[in-house]
Write an enzyme that holds these catalytic residues in place. Structure first.
Site, PDB file in Angstrom:
ATOM      1  CE  LYS A 233      -1.678   2.847   2.215  1.00 24.23           C
ATOM      2  NZ  LYS A 233      -1.418   4.413   1.751  1.00 24.23           N
TER       3      LYS A 233
ATOM      4  N   GLY B 134      -4.613   3.592  -1.873  1.00 23.66           N
ATOM      5  CA  GLY B 134      -5.848   3.887  -0.965  1.00 23.66           C
ATOM      6  C   GLY B 134      -5.030   4.908   0.162  1.00 23.66           C
TER       7      GLY B 134
ATOM      8  N   GLY C 117      -4.216   5.558   4.180  1.00 21.12           N
ATOM      9  CA  GLY C 117      -3.752   4.578   5.267  1.00 21.12           C
ATOM     10  C   GLY C 117      -4.873   4.239   6.272  1.00 21.12           C
ATOM     11  N   PRO C 118      -5.969   5.185   6.534  1.00 20.56           N
ATOM     12  CG  PRO C 118      -6.778   7.013   7.830  1.00 20.56           C
ATOM     13  CD  PRO C 118      -5.907   6.678   6.755  1.00 20.56           C
TER      14      PRO C 118
ATOM     15  N   GLY D 188      -4.612   0.745   4.353  1.00 20.92           N
ATOM     16  CA  GLY D 188      -3.480   0.604   5.204  1.00 20.92           C
ATOM     17  C   GLY D 188      -4.012  -0.067   6.403  1.00 20.92           C
TER      18      GLY D 188
ATOM     19  CD  GLU E 166      12.977   0.690   9.471  1.00 18.64           C
ATOM     20  OE1 GLU E 166      13.657   1.663   9.975  1.00 18.64           O
ATOM     21  OE2 GLU E 166      13.451  -0.442   9.610  1.00 18.64           O
TER      22      GLU E 166
ATOM     23  CB  CYS F  61      13.430   8.898   8.502  1.00 17.11           C
ATOM     24  SG  CYS F  61      14.256   7.966   7.308  1.00 17.11           S
TER      25      CYS F  61
ATOM     26  CD  GLU G  66       9.973  12.843  11.249  1.00 17.47           C
ATOM     27  OE1 GLU G  66       8.736  12.480  11.447  1.00 17.47           O
ATOM     28  OE2 GLU G  66      10.941  12.242  10.812  1.00 17.47           O
TER      29      GLU G  66
HETATM   30  P1  NAD Z   1       2.643   8.648   7.303  1.00 15.55           P
HETATM   31  O1  NAD Z   1       2.545   8.231   8.515  1.00 15.55           O
HETATM   32  O2  NAD Z   1       1.549   9.766   7.142  1.00 15.55           O
HETATM   33  O3  NAD Z   1       2.076   7.961   6.034  1.00 15.55           O
HETATM   34  C1  NAD Z   1       3.093   6.652   5.675  1.00 15.55           C
HETATM   35  C2  NAD Z   1       2.100   5.472   5.159  1.00 15.55           C
HETATM   36  O4  NAD Z   1       1.315   5.061   5.980  1.00 15.55           O
HETATM   37  C3  NAD Z   1       1.238   5.832   3.959  1.00 15.55           C
HETATM   38  O5  NAD Z   1       1.156   5.162   3.142  1.00 15.55           O
HETATM   39  C4  NAD Z   1       0.095   6.023   4.597  1.00 15.55           C
HETATM   40  O6  NAD Z   1      -1.074   5.979   3.926  1.00 15.55           O
HETATM   41  C5  NAD Z   1      -0.096   5.298   5.817  1.00 15.55           C
HETATM   42  N1  NAD Z   1      -0.895   5.342   6.651  1.00 15.55           N
HETATM   43  C6  NAD Z   1      -1.273   6.493   7.275  1.00 15.55           C
HETATM   44  N2  NAD Z   1      -2.154   6.376   8.350  1.00 15.55           N
HETATM   45  C7  NAD Z   1      -2.286   4.857   8.706  1.00 15.55           C
HETATM   46  C8  NAD Z   1      -3.021   4.056   9.436  1.00 15.55           C
HETATM   47  N3  NAD Z   1      -3.761   4.240  10.261  1.00 15.55           N
HETATM   48  N4  NAD Z   1      -3.008   2.833   9.196  1.00 15.55           N
HETATM   49  C9  NAD Z   1      -2.054   2.250   8.413  1.00 15.55           C
HETATM   50  N5  NAD Z   1      -1.434   3.040   7.288  1.00 15.55           N
HETATM   51  C10 NAD Z   1      -1.502   4.296   7.541  1.00 15.55           C
HETATM   52  O7  NAD Z   1       3.854   9.125   6.652  1.00 15.55           O
HETATM   53  P2  NAD Z   1       4.433  10.198   5.574  1.00 15.55           P
HETATM   54  O8  NAD Z   1       3.990  11.507   5.923  1.00 15.55           O
HETATM   55  O9  NAD Z   1       3.842   9.412   4.492  1.00 15.55           O
HETATM   56  O10 NAD Z   1       5.898  10.168   5.841  1.00 15.55           O
HETATM   57  C11 NAD Z   1       6.742  10.804   6.534  1.00 15.55           C
HETATM   58  C12 NAD Z   1       7.137  10.156   7.862  1.00 15.55           C
HETATM   59  O11 NAD Z   1       7.726   8.941   7.499  1.00 15.55           O
HETATM   60  C13 NAD Z   1       8.085  10.881   8.717  1.00 15.55           C
HETATM   61  O12 NAD Z   1       7.655  10.677  10.064  1.00 15.55           O
HETATM   62  C14 NAD Z   1       9.280  10.257   8.443  1.00 15.55           C
HETATM   63  O13 NAD Z   1      10.487   9.998   9.357  1.00 15.55           O
HETATM   64  C15 NAD Z   1       9.007   8.670   8.397  1.00 15.55           C
HETATM   65  N6  NAD Z   1       9.822   7.929   7.574  1.00 15.55           N
HETATM   66  C16 NAD Z   1      10.477   7.125   8.191  1.00 15.55           C
HETATM   67  C17 NAD Z   1      11.621   6.257   7.721  1.00 15.55           C
HETATM   68  C18 NAD Z   1      12.541   5.322   8.414  1.00 15.55           C
HETATM   69  O14 NAD Z   1      12.915   4.474   7.757  1.00 15.55           O
HETATM   70  N7  NAD Z   1      12.466   5.285   9.753  1.00 15.55           N
HETATM   71  C19 NAD Z   1      11.922   6.458   6.250  1.00 15.55           C
HETATM   72  C20 NAD Z   1      11.201   7.555   5.586  1.00 15.55           C
HETATM   73  C21 NAD Z   1      10.139   8.319   6.225  1.00 15.55           C
END
Ligand code: NAD
Length: 474
Positions: free
Chosen positions: A172, A203, A205-206, A209, A247, A281, A381
Site C-alpha cells: 500500500k 488507497g 492509510g486509515p 493501510g 521504521e 527521516c 519532527e
Molecule cells: P505517514 O505516516 O502519514 O504515512 C506513511 C504511510 O502510512 C502512508 O502509506 C499512509 O497512507 C499510511 N498510513 C497512514 N495512516 C495509517 C493508518 N492508520 N494505518 C495504516 N497505514 C497508515 O507518513 P508520511 O507523511 O508519508 O511520511 C513521513 C514520515 O515517515 C516521517 O515521520 C518520516 O520520518 C517517516 N519515515 C521514516 C523512515 C524510516 O526508515 N525510519 C523513512 C522514511 C520516512
C-alpha cells in the site's frame, strides 16, 4: 517503455491491472496541477490482493533461491533501464529535484537491491545446534506500507529482501506519491515475477493501510512512516499477533565537538539537514555546538545555506524543490512560526514563501539559533528544511540533549579524532551514527531506537526481518 496514465491509476493485483472505486488526486506540488488519480482501495481490494498473495506464496517460497535472486536482479535491471522515467515520476509526484531524484531516489534502491541479492548465497539459511537443524523460512505474506519521501527506495527496501526470503507482498504505497509503485509493478512483471507475488493496492492509510495491517492472512506488516500511523498499525495488527516492523520518524542530532573541523561539520551538517528538502527521516535537524563556538557556527551555516537554491525541481540547478504537498508546506510553516513564537532566533529563512515563488508548496530554508532543548522545534519532527542550532556546555550535556527526544533514528558526531567521535557515538541512543561524515552503507542495518521504530532494514539484518526460524530435532 513508458507507463501510461491508464495503467498507473489502477491496482496491480494477481498480475493484472484492476480498476476500483474512488479517486485520489495526485498533485504535482511544484505546479499544483493534478497529474493523475489512483483508486481509493479499501478492505475489499486488500482482501483480493492478500488472497492472491497467499495463493502465490507456496510456489514462490519453493522457487530455488538462485531464481529468486535472479528475479530481484532482473527487477533492478528494469529500474536501471527506466531510471529517467522513474526519476521524472518522483519529481512530479513529490517534488524531489531532478538531480537528486536521479542520483539518490533511483540510485539508492539500485544499491540496496544489489546488496541484498549479493549476500543471499553466503547467508546462513541453515545452521546446526546440537541435534537440531535450524532452518530459516519466509515469514509468509507481507503487508508493506510506505511513505512519500522516497517513493521507490522505501518500497524496494522491503520488496527486494522479502522476495529473496521467499515472501509474497501486498504494497500500500503512499497516496501522496503512488505513481512510482505502479511503474515498479510493471517492472516486476517484465522481470518475470509470477502473478500474485507482488501486488499494489492504492488507497489511504486509515482505509487500505489498516485493512492490510489487520488482515488475518497477512503474516507480517512492514511499515515506514510517522509515529502516529505506526502506532495505529501496531494496534490493529495486534488482533492477529502478526510480526510488525516499524521504521518511523526521527529528530537526529549532529554533535560537533570542540576540536572538530568546523568547515566540514557545517557543510555536511547542513547538507544532511536539507537533504530532500529536509523530508528525510534521518535528517540531522539539530546541530549541537559548544557554547563558545555557537555564533561562529551559525554564521558559517547561514553562509552555507545561501547555496541551497529553492525552485522548480525540474531545473538541474535546484537543490531544494517544493515540499511534497501543500499540506506538508503548511506543516513546515507552522513549525517555523512556532519557533519564532517560542523565542528561537531566526538566523536565515523564516515563515512565508521564498521570493518569486508565489505558487507551489515552497518554503524558505530556515536556520534557528539559540534553540533550547525544551522548545517544540527541538523536540518534534518538522520534516522540512529547518535547522536548529543548539548550544551545549560540555560533552556530557551534548549527549544528554541528543538523547532527550522520543526519537532515536540517526545522528552524527564531528570530532578531532575518530576515537573521540566513536566514544560519543556509542553514547547516542540511536540506530545509526555517522562519525566525521562516514558514508551511507547500503549493507548496514538501518532502523531506530525508542519511538523511531522496532525493526532493521537493509543488508543481512533486513533479510532476517522477513524470515522465520524453525528448529528440527534429529
Ligand atoms: P505517514 O505516516 O502519514 O504515512 C506513511 C504511510 O502510512 C502512508 O502509506 C499512509 O497512507 C499510511 N498510513 C497512514 N495512516 C495509517 C493508518 N492508520 N494505518 C495504516 N497505514 C497508515 O507518513 P508520511 O507523511 O508519508 O511520511 C513521513 C514520515 O515517515 C516521517 O515521520 C518520516 O520520518 C517517516 N519515515 C521514516 C523512515 C524510516 O526508515 N525510519 C523513512 C522514511 C520516512
Amino acid at each position: 517503455m513508458t507507463a501510461s496514465v491508464e495503467t498507473l491509476s489502477r491496482h496491480w493485483i494477481d498480475g493484472t491491472w484492476q480498476e476500483g472505486p474512488g479517486a485520489i488526486p495526485v498533485v504535482n506540488p511544484a505546479t499544483e496541477e493534478t497529474i493523475a488519480e489512483v483508486p481509493a482501495g479499501g478492505a475489499s481490494e486488500i482482501d483480493t490482493a492478500v488472497v492472491a498473495a497467499r495463493h502465490a506464496f507456496t510456489r514462490w517460497a519453493a522457487t530455488p533461491l538462485v531464481d529468486r535472486v535472479a528475479t530481484v536482479l532482473a527487477i533492478r535491471e528494469g529500474i536501471k533501464a527506466r531510471s529517467a522515467e522513474i526519476a521524472a515520476s518522483i519529481t512530479a509526484e513529490m517534488g524531489s529535484p531532478t538531480k537528486f531524484a536521479n542520483s539518490v531516489q533511483v540510485g539508492m534502491p539500485m544499491a540496496t537491491s544489489k546488496g541484498v541479492a549479493g549476500l543471499a548465497e553466503s547467508f546462513p539459511w541453515t545452521e546446526e545446534i546440537g541435534n537440531s537443524l535450524v532452518v530459516r523460512e519466509p515469514v509468509g505474506v507481507v503487508g508493506a506500507v510506505t511513505p512519500w519521501n522516497y517513493p521507490l527506495h522505501q518500497v524496494v527496501a522491503k520488496v527486494a529482501p522479502a522476495l529473496v526470503a521467499g515472501c509474497t507482498i501486498v504494497l500500500k504505497p503512499s497516496e501522496v506519491a503512488p505513481l512510482t509503485a505502479s511503474i515498479l509493478a510493471e517492472i516486476t512483471a517484465e522481470a518475470g515475477l509470477p502473478g500474485g507475488v507482488f501486488n499494489v493496492v492504492h488507497g489511504t492509510g486509515p482505509e487500505a493501510g489498516e485493512a492490510l495491517a489487520k488482515h488475518p492472512l497477512v503474516d507480517m506488516v512492514s511499515f515506514t512512516g510517522s509515529v502516529p500511523a505506526g502506532r495505529r498499525v501496531q494496534e490493529v495488527a495486534a488482533g492477529t499477533v502478526k510480526r510488525v516492523a516499524l521504521e518511523l520518524g526521527g529528530k537526529s542530532a549532529n554533535i560537533v565537538l570542540d576540536d572538530a573541523d568546523l568547515t566540514q561539520a557545517v557543510k555536511l551538517g547542513l547538507g544532511n539537514c536539507f537533504i530532500n528538502g529536509g523530508q528525510t527521516c534521518t535528517a540531522w535537524t539539530r546541530l549541537l555546538v559548544p557554547e563558545a563556538l555557537h555564533d561562529q557556527v551559525v554564521e558559517m551555516a547561514v553562509e552555507q545555506s545561501a547555496k541551497y537554491t529553492v525552485g522548480d525541481p525540474t531545473d538541474e540547478s535546484t537543490r531544494i524543490g517544493p515540499m511534497s504537498s501543500d499540506r506538508q508546506r503548511e506543516r513546515v510553516e507552522h513549525y517555523i512560526t512556532q519557533g519564532v513564537e517560542e523565542g528561537a532566533e531566526l538566523a536565515a529563512g523564516g515563515p512565508g514563501r521564498p521570493d518569486g515563488l508565489e505558487h507551489g508548496a515552497y518554503v524558505r530554508p530556515t536556520i534557528f539559533s539559540g534553540v533550547r532543548p525544551d522548545m517544540v522545534i527541538a523536540q518534534e519532527e518538522i520534516f522540512g528544511p529547518v535547522l536548529s542550532v543548539m548550544p551545549y556546555a560540555d560533552e556530557d550535556e551534548a549527549v544528554e540533549i541528543a538523547n532527550a527526544t522520543v526519537y532515536g533514528l540517526a545522528g552524527a558526531v564531528f570530532a578531532g579524532s575518530q576515537e573521540r567521535g566513536l566514544e560519543v557515538a556509542k553514547r547516542m541512543r540511536t540506530g545509526q551514527v555517522d562519525v566525521n561524515g562516514g558514508a551511507f552503507n547500503p549493507l548496514a542495518p538501518f532502523g531506530g531506537y525508542k519511538q523511531s521504530g522496532t525493526g532493521r532494514e537493509l543488508g543481512r539484518y533486513g533479510l532476517e526481518e522477513f524470515l522465520e526460524v524453525k528448529s528440527i530435532q534429529l
